[in-house]
Design a protein around this motif. Structure first.
Motif, PDB file in Angstrom:
ATOM      1  N   SER A 205      -9.348  -5.254 -12.971  1.00 41.45           N
ATOM      2  CA  SER A 205      -9.081  -3.753 -12.841  1.00 41.45           C
ATOM      3  C   SER A 205      -9.245  -3.278 -11.580  1.00 41.45           C
ATOM      4  O   SER A 205      -8.610  -2.202 -11.136  1.00 41.45           O
ATOM      5  N   ASN A 206      -9.722  -4.082 -10.435  1.00 42.41           N
ATOM      6  CA  ASN A 206     -10.443  -3.174 -10.150  1.00 42.41           C
ATOM      7  C   ASN A 206      -8.731  -3.525  -9.055  1.00 42.41           C
ATOM      8  O   ASN A 206      -8.307  -3.684  -7.224  1.00 42.41           O
TER       9      ASN A 206
ATOM     10  N   GLY B  69      -6.428  -2.031  -6.249  1.00 43.44           N
ATOM     11  CA  GLY B  69      -7.350  -1.475  -6.639  1.00 43.44           C
ATOM     12  C   GLY B  69      -6.086  -0.559  -7.377  1.00 43.44           C
ATOM     13  O   GLY B  69      -4.948  -0.222  -6.293  1.00 43.44           O
ATOM     14  N   GLY B  70      -6.421   1.088  -7.729  1.00 45.78           N
ATOM     15  CA  GLY B  70      -5.386   2.087  -8.552  1.00 45.78           C
ATOM     16  C   GLY B  70      -4.640   1.345  -9.090  1.00 45.78           C
ATOM     17  O   GLY B  70      -4.421   0.966 -10.120  1.00 45.78           O
ATOM     18  N   ASN B  71      -3.268   1.444  -8.646  1.00 41.08           N
ATOM     19  CA  ASN B  71      -1.662   0.958  -9.137  1.00 41.08           C
ATOM     20  C   ASN B  71      -1.620   0.004  -8.713  1.00 41.08           C
ATOM     21  O   ASN B  71      -0.671  -0.215  -8.965  1.00 41.08           O
TER      22      ASN B  71
ATOM     23  N   ASN C 160       0.920  -1.029  -0.284  1.00 43.90           N
ATOM     24  CA  ASN C 160      -0.153  -0.006   0.252  1.00 43.90           C
ATOM     25  C   ASN C 160       0.984   1.256   0.502  1.00 43.90           C
ATOM     26  O   ASN C 160       0.650   2.662  -0.693  1.00 43.90           O
TER      27      ASN C 160
ATOM     28  N   ALA D 267       1.759   6.413  -7.409  1.00 42.00           N
ATOM     29  CA  ALA D 267       0.448   6.479  -8.009  1.00 42.00           C
ATOM     30  C   ALA D 267       0.496   7.857  -8.661  1.00 42.00           C
ATOM     31  O   ALA D 267      -0.160   7.758 -10.036  1.00 42.00           O
TER      32      ALA D 267
ATOM     33  N   THR E  39      -2.162  -0.221 -17.437  1.00 40.25           N
ATOM     34  CA  THR E  39      -3.953  -1.199 -16.244  1.00 40.25           C
ATOM     35  C   THR E  39      -4.025  -1.329 -17.805  1.00 40.25           C
ATOM     36  O   THR E  39      -4.826  -3.053 -17.227  1.00 40.25           O
TER      37      THR E  39
ATOM     38  N   ASN F 193       2.356   1.363 -11.950  1.00 43.44           N
ATOM     39  CA  ASN F 193       2.243  -0.248 -11.647  1.00 43.44           C
ATOM     40  C   ASN F 193       2.740  -0.472 -11.273  1.00 43.44           C
ATOM     41  O   ASN F 193       4.233  -1.290 -11.181  1.00 43.44           O
TER      42      ASN F 193
ATOM     43  N   VAL G 135       0.896   4.350  -2.937  1.00 40.75           N
ATOM     44  CA  VAL G 135       0.541   5.526  -3.133  1.00 40.75           C
ATOM     45  C   VAL G 135       1.781   6.290  -3.187  1.00 40.75           C
ATOM     46  O   VAL G 135       1.427   7.291  -3.948  1.00 40.75           O
TER      47      VAL G 135
END
Length: 388
Positions: free
Chosen positions: A355-356, A145-147, A121, A128, A335, A133, A125
């Motif tokens: 994608s999640n 999620g996100g990257n 995590n 980001a 992504t 990724n 962050v």
């Protein structure tokens, strides 16, 4: 019973798989200077973040095995060169963040690792806004999620696969049995979703305090509820290093009929191998990665490094395999590229990223018969198979 049942479970921020603690083999030491970087033109710059440098022996064993597996995968690639750069995180989120930023500054095109959820995590962050990724070795969907993508097998994936097989084979009335802790609650919720998606019915949910006394106290009521609700399957979140040995034994001793009520496992019941000799798990169903492919990986890793791989080392191989496949396609590591529907092939079989940030893996269904693992439904070889 397994002694680990007496100790408190690590939080999910650090806990990855119960069988991590069961691995004791030494690995070839690895570090930033243990091999030269490949600086040939066109080499894909991959940053591998591992939990070395913490002073914890088990973290170092894990780090070394991940590095070895990644190097083995890079050597196996055809038409693609990987410039693998190793960064030691010490198992610490702040250090993982710093290493992720350093990797980005040094030209990394994609981040592989780290292991623990809080580390992953923090790295995600930090990166980001950098367009990078993170393919983490965690199996915790809360950080996905996100990257950030998690490569570890998830409860949802297992629950969907096993629920689908069970319902197709007449086990449509399922009772969920879980521990009263974080892992148990998350596992129980995943089973609820899996059963619903398969078209089955959850007829009851029962829980127990995560202790020997708690299991012993709850077992008679679990069996009684199963009878009263007409459950023809008990889906257990218990694992081999926790409640499974005692729970399975007491359920049988209290009258659970395994001929009419199938035991289903959310976790691996074949690790350690001694679990296969437990009377209570005979006839039970659980999932596992494609055993033939993984056996080949174990043999090749052992031949290369002189010791068996860590149980999650294959995730590093899978990450490099996916990166290599995308590099051959010339698609980059966006992504959209990472979540291609056809997925990838790794040492445990097929897998794809969503994608999640979660993943989907092709799993086999196994039954324990006469203290042995018998595959009763092979792992699918494509994402159009019945396992999906």
């Amino acid at each position: 019973m397994l002694s680990a049942f007496r100790s408190a479970r690590k939080s999910l921020g650090r806990f990855l798989f119960v069988f991590l603690a069961l691995f004791a083999a030494a690995c070839v030491p690895a570090g930033e200077s243990s091999a030269p970087r490949d600086t040939r033109p066109g080499a894909v710059k991959v940053a591998l973040l591992v939990p070395g440098g913490s002073g914890n022996a088990s973290d170092q064993i894990l780090a070394d095995s991940l590095v070895n597996a990644a190097r083995l995968a890079a050597a196996d690639l055809s038409g693609v060169t990987i410039d693998l750069r190793i960064y030691q995180t010490g198992g610490n989120p702040a250090q993982a963040r710093a290493m992720a930023l350093q990797a980005a500054d040094e030209g990394a095109e994609v981040i592989l690792g780290p292991v623990f959820a809080q580390e992953a995590n923090a790295a995600g962050v930090a990166l980001a806004g950098r367009g990078l990724n993170v393919l983490a070795f965690s199996n915790n969907p809360d950080i996905a999620g996100g990257n950030v993508f998690v490569l570890g097998p998830t409860f949802d994936n297992t629950a969907r696969r096993l629920s689908s097989y069970a319902v197709r084979n007449g086990k449509t009335r399922i009772m969920i049995v879980h521990e009263r802790n974080t892992a148990g609650e998350l596992g129980g919720s995943a089973i609820q979703r899996g059963v619903a998606a398969a078209g089955g019915t959850v007829v009851a949910v029962s829980s127990y305090e995560f202790s020997q006394a708690g299991v012993a106290s709850a077992a008679p009521g679990i069996v009684r509820t199963a009878r009263e609700t007409g459950a023809n399957a008990l889906f257990l979140t218990a694992d081999t290093a926790g409640a499974l040995p005692l729970l399975s034994q007491l359920l049988v001793e209290n009258g659970a009929d395994r001929e009419t009520t199938k035991f289903l496992g959310l976790t691996r019941w074949d690790v350690p191998s001694q679990t296969l000799g437990l009377p209570g798990v005979q006839g039970g169903w659980f999932t596992l990665p494609d055993p033939n492919l993984y056996a080949q990986f174990q043999a090749r890793y052992g031949a290369a490094y002189g010791s068996p791989p860590h149980p999650i080392a294959g995730l590093a191989y899978d990450g490099i395999a996916a990166i290599g496949a995308l590099a051959r396609q010339g698609r980059g590591f966006s992504t959209a590229a990472l979540t291609q529907g056809s997925g990838f092939v790794g040492v445990s079989g097929i897998f794809r990223l969503h994608s999640n940030g979660t993943n989907e893996r092709g799993l086999a269904i196994a039954e324990i018969r006469n203290n042995q693992v018998v595959v009763i439904d092979p792992a699918p070889r494509s994402f159009s198979g019945s396992g999906f």
